[in-house]
Write an enzyme that holds these catalytic residues in place. Sequence first.
Site, short mmCIF file in Angstrom:
data_model
loop_
_atom_site.label_atom_id
_atom_site.label_comp_id
_atom_site.label_asym_id
_atom_site.label_seq_id
_atom_site.Cartn_x
_atom_site.Cartn_y
_atom_site.Cartn_z
CG ASP A 141 14.32 22.01 27.02
OD1 ASP A 141 15.34 22.62 27.40
OD2 ASP A 141 13.44 21.61 27.81
CG HIS A 143 16.21 24.31 30.20
ND1 HIS A 143 15.98 22.97 29.96
CD2 HIS A 143 17.31 24.35 30.99
CE1 HIS A 143 16.89 22.25 30.58
NE2 HIS A 143 17.72 23.06 31.21
C1 GLP Z 1 20.63 21.72 33.48
C2 GLP Z 1 20.90 22.98 34.24
C3 GLP Z 1 21.31 24.11 33.34
C4 GLP Z 1 22.40 23.65 32.41
C5 GLP Z 1 21.89 22.51 31.58
C6 GLP Z 1 22.87 22.03 30.54
O1 GLP Z 1 19.37 21.72 32.92
N1 GLP Z 1 19.78 23.42 34.98
O2 GLP Z 1 21.72 25.22 34.12
O3 GLP Z 1 22.81 24.72 31.61
O4 GLP Z 1 21.58 21.46 32.46
O5 GLP Z 1 23.75 21.09 31.04
P1 GLP Z 1 24.94 20.50 30.21
O6 GLP Z 1 25.95 21.57 30.15
O7 GLP Z 1 25.39 19.33 31.01
O8 GLP Z 1 24.42 20.13 28.87
#
Ligand code: GLP
Length: 279
Positions: A141, A143
């Site tokens: 999303d 973030h």
């Molecule tokens: C979580 C963390 C983020 C991270 C995101 C993506 O929401 N708070 O800091 O970037 O996950 O994670 P992934 O790399 O496992 O898709």
Amino acid sequence: MRLVILDDYDLASEWAAKYIRNRIIKFKPSPERYFTLGLPTGSTPYGCYQKLIEYYRSGDISFKYVKTFNMDEYVGLPRAHPESYHSYMWNNFFKHIDIDPANAHILDGNAVDLETECQAYEKKITEAGGIELFVGGIGPDGHIAFNEPGSSLVSRTRVKTLAKDTIVANARFFGNDLSKVPTMALTVGVGTVMDAKEVMILITGAHKAFALYKAIEEGVNHMWTVSAFQQHPRTIFVCDEDATLELRVKTVKYFKGTNSKHNKLQANYSFWEESSDLN
Ligand code: GLP
């Protein structure tokens, strides 16, 4: 802004790791001058950490004079829980390199006073001289860290309630049981990351393609907090082909064209120094 497009996850991870390695080497860290590095967790940076460990083992790089600041941590999850970001960082990176544990900073999601913990974290970053390179990841999303949709784009380190999308996305780390995913987290703010001298955001996989499109082809919008980095003078988005699926062909062609010489990064130290158009 730079958009570096690599064929797949492994190549994107390697590119990112080489960039970090080269930036640290060029900085020449010393006891008087530490390199400060902001770091993410998640499945995306895993390959990058593996490569950095390789470079450490082969003697290319040392983390002795590097200070790290992680982006975020769950609230209320025991530090030793296998899915805490403390566990992630120690198991996947820190215990394999020569960083002094005192220099590896991670927010304490079990602090008695969470607000004081967040303020103290900002202070520690300032005392370290600010972040030289902040590496980040995003959720589907859009973030960054745990700056959920609707977060202030000038926010600082604070407590955040997680959005349903984030809880669903992260449930895979908790046996797909939504009830086991913490509902709150401590996170650096968008403003905290914006203060870094340079920001590198890793985005891989088709499930992040819409977020990448929102991040770079549409306007700055607090519903896609990563879009704030359009206003940072030195942001590099490092992605794989899958993550570009929602971009315009002309966007992809433009950035592939500008990057073709820079992708020979092995020989280069800084992406920016090699480039004439610094936006
Ligand atoms: C979580 C963390 C983020 C991270 C995101 C993506 O929401 N708070 O800091 O970037 O996950 O994670 P992934 O790399 O496992 O898709």
